[in-house]
Scaffold this motif. Sequence first.
Motif, PDB file in Angstrom:
ATOM      1  N   LEU A 215      -3.540  12.789   7.479  1.00 26.89           N
ATOM      2  CA  LEU A 215      -2.608  13.286   6.464  1.00 26.89           C
ATOM      3  C   LEU A 215      -2.761  12.576   5.119  1.00 26.89           C
ATOM      4  CD1 LEU A 215       0.671  13.350   8.630  1.00 26.89           C
ATOM      5  CD2 LEU A 215      -0.990  15.201   8.309  1.00 26.89           C
ATOM      6  N   THR A 216      -3.504  11.491   5.094  1.00 27.97           N
ATOM      7  CA  THR A 216      -3.583  10.668   3.886  1.00 27.97           C
ATOM      8  C   THR A 216      -4.476  11.301   2.838  1.00 27.97           C
ATOM      9  OG1 THR A 216      -3.237   8.667   5.203  1.00 27.97           O
ATOM     10  CG2 THR A 216      -4.117   8.388   2.987  1.00 27.97           C
ATOM     11  N   LEU A 217      -3.890  11.604   1.688  1.00 28.37           N
ATOM     12  CA  LEU A 217      -4.626  12.194   0.570  1.00 28.37           C
ATOM     13  C   LEU A 217      -5.199  11.124  -0.348  1.00 28.37           C
ATOM     14  CD1 LEU A 217      -2.033  14.969  -0.377  1.00 28.37           C
ATOM     15  CD2 LEU A 217      -4.105  15.231   1.012  1.00 28.37           C
ATOM     16  N   ASP A 218      -4.458  10.057  -0.544  1.00 30.69           N
ATOM     17  CA  ASP A 218      -4.890   8.979  -1.425  1.00 30.69           C
ATOM     18  C   ASP A 218      -4.009   7.763  -1.165  1.00 30.69           C
ATOM     19  OD1 ASP A 218      -6.326   7.641  -3.336  1.00 30.69           O
ATOM     20  OD2 ASP A 218      -5.826   8.973  -5.000  1.00 30.69           O
TER      21      ASP A 218
ATOM     22  N   THR B   3       0.849  -1.192   0.000  1.00 31.14           N
ATOM     23  CA  THR B   3       0.000   0.000   0.000  1.00 31.14           C
ATOM     24  C   THR B   3       0.883   1.238   0.000  1.00 31.14           C
ATOM     25  OG1 THR B   3      -1.722  -1.145   1.252  1.00 31.14           O
ATOM     26  CG2 THR B   3      -1.841   1.252   1.182  1.00 31.14           C
ATOM     27  N   LEU B   4       0.647   2.113  -0.954  1.00 32.24           N
ATOM     28  CA  LEU B   4       1.377   3.378  -1.063  1.00 32.24           C
ATOM     29  C   LEU B   4       0.471   4.500  -0.578  1.00 32.24           C
ATOM     30  CD1 LEU B   4       3.822   5.059  -2.167  1.00 32.24           C
ATOM     31  CD2 LEU B   4       2.588   5.120  -4.354  1.00 32.24           C
ATOM     32  N   TYR B   5       0.962   5.319   0.339  1.00 32.87           N
ATOM     33  CA  TYR B   5       0.193   6.414   0.909  1.00 32.87           C
ATOM     34  C   TYR B   5       0.757   7.742   0.411  1.00 32.87           C
ATOM     35  CZ  TYR B   5      -1.088   2.749   4.274  1.00 32.87           C
ATOM     36  OH  TYR B   5      -1.513   1.590   4.877  1.00 32.87           O
ATOM     37  N   ALA B   6      -0.102   8.592  -0.135  1.00 34.22           N
ATOM     38  CA  ALA B   6       0.271   9.969  -0.472  1.00 34.22           C
ATOM     39  C   ALA B   6      -0.140  10.848   0.700  1.00 34.22           C
ATOM     40  CB  ALA B   6      -0.430  10.406  -1.751  1.00 34.22           C
ATOM     41  N   LEU B   7       0.839  11.545   1.290  1.00 37.29           N
ATOM     42  CA  LEU B   7       0.603  12.296   2.525  1.00 37.29           C
ATOM     43  C   LEU B   7       0.748  13.796   2.295  1.00 37.29           C
ATOM     44  CD1 LEU B   7       2.654  10.031   4.977  1.00 37.29           C
ATOM     45  CD2 LEU B   7       0.223   9.844   4.350  1.00 37.29           C
TER      46      LEU B   7
END
Length: 514
Positions: free
Chosen positions: A203-206, A175-179
């Motif tokens: 903080l997680t955008l996507d 899982t990759l988190y964009a913060l």
Amino acid sequence: MKQLFLIILCSLLAACGSGSSDSGTSAATTQTDTSSDTSNNAQNDTNDSQNDTNDSQGDTSDDSADDTTQPSTFSLTSPAFNNQEALPTSYTCDGDNLSPPLNWTGAPANTQEYAISMATAANEQHWLVYNINGDIQTMAAGASIGTLGNNSVNNEQAYAPPCPQAPGQHFFTFTLYALSDSPSLAQNITVDRDTFLNAIDSLTLDTATLTVSVNRFPDVALSACEQVQQSVSNAGFNDVAVTCDNEYAYITSDTYPDHDLMNGITGSNEQIPVPAPGYAAPIPLDRQLSGTPTTIDAALGVAVNGVPIYDYSAQGELDLYQYDPKVDTKALGQLDNCGGHAGRGDDYHYHAAPTCMIAAMQNQGDDAILGWGYDGYPLFGHNNPDGSEIAEGTLDLCHGQTDSEYGYRYHTSDQAPYVFQCLMGEVNTQILPRVAPLSSDNPQMRANLTPPQGGVSNLQHTILADGTRSMTYTHQGTQYYVNYTPISGQENCYLFEQKTVSNGGIVETGTLCR
């Protein structure tokens, strides 16, 4: 609860329609059960609502239809493997123990940092990296960038390569988190999965995911018990237990799924789903085909999330040789966006393909087992396990075909009968579980509910933070409802309040228990 995107996805996946059952002349063994789902008595004057149902089942809700949100373009890939493929040996305990190479694109514009995790369906953390600069879009094999969190395999700040000890496929998800900012994590604390997820919650955008499988013992055949166990564990339903004895694998659950419920129904029977703890579905380990198909006026099997699966009818015995749209729960608008509803026992179950469950499965794909018949044979999706389409006329009377691994298998479809409508294998109907109606200090309160003539509109089912379930709906311009709240100190007991069409619109209260 599932997020809005899953609800919308489920609505889009739900399909309606009707078709003809295969014709034949062989006799069928029938079993009846007066406590099973017989609440859907024939409706009168419902043509308008029934015709509207076929359209609404395949569409999203009014809210989702007006949603102008653009779909996410955030994606995670690897030059070494594709999604749902086997993880190369180099990145397992049998290889070089290297973390795999990863690439990503399409992050939200205001992304400041990334984080990456690798975990099993049971949330066993194998890898955690955070503080990855927002300018980075690739990670080489074995790369050391960012800050390592603690894995849950050996509690070290390192990549723990997959090393399953049992045969069969085991699934792992990156899982990759964009913060939007750097997570606030002190350097002197252990950053495990829970600590990390709490720190990035706001903080997680996507997110983007990539799922792989590992089978370290491809030449070792699974036992029938292990096949059932892995079908549940690979799907990721951790609240469902599977135990075995010498004769059966028991899939045990409370029959209450973790997806949207009841929304999309127009032909309501005024029942509401209530958890049924301890439902143990017996799957025979010694599968044997029978010379005569068996119908049951109750569940024919169980999904891998522990929800029972019925045939398409809810009005007693099904005529296997003649499709009857007058008893088709889907065509009558009696099923929700996920293919299920509540029966007379206020128990949730499916009568069609469990679309929302499929969308939530970690191992979703044509080769994923969706459930098991009570004769021990598996249920697959619309296609063959190898991804090929099923040729017209291939499926038999019970909606199945022969299988090289299991001997036989069932399938789902968009057209009736949607799932299995009978069982081709031997089954002991005397031991099958059934959910009894709730016991009550006001027994007439829920005893004689029937579908309101003309159907209902605006049915909404919600779950509140305190566990209260609320179902509201409109009939002929008047709003009705059924609500229940768990009673503190009384396990599996609930305080009900309702105003139903069936009971004349009076407000009734009572304590009901499983």
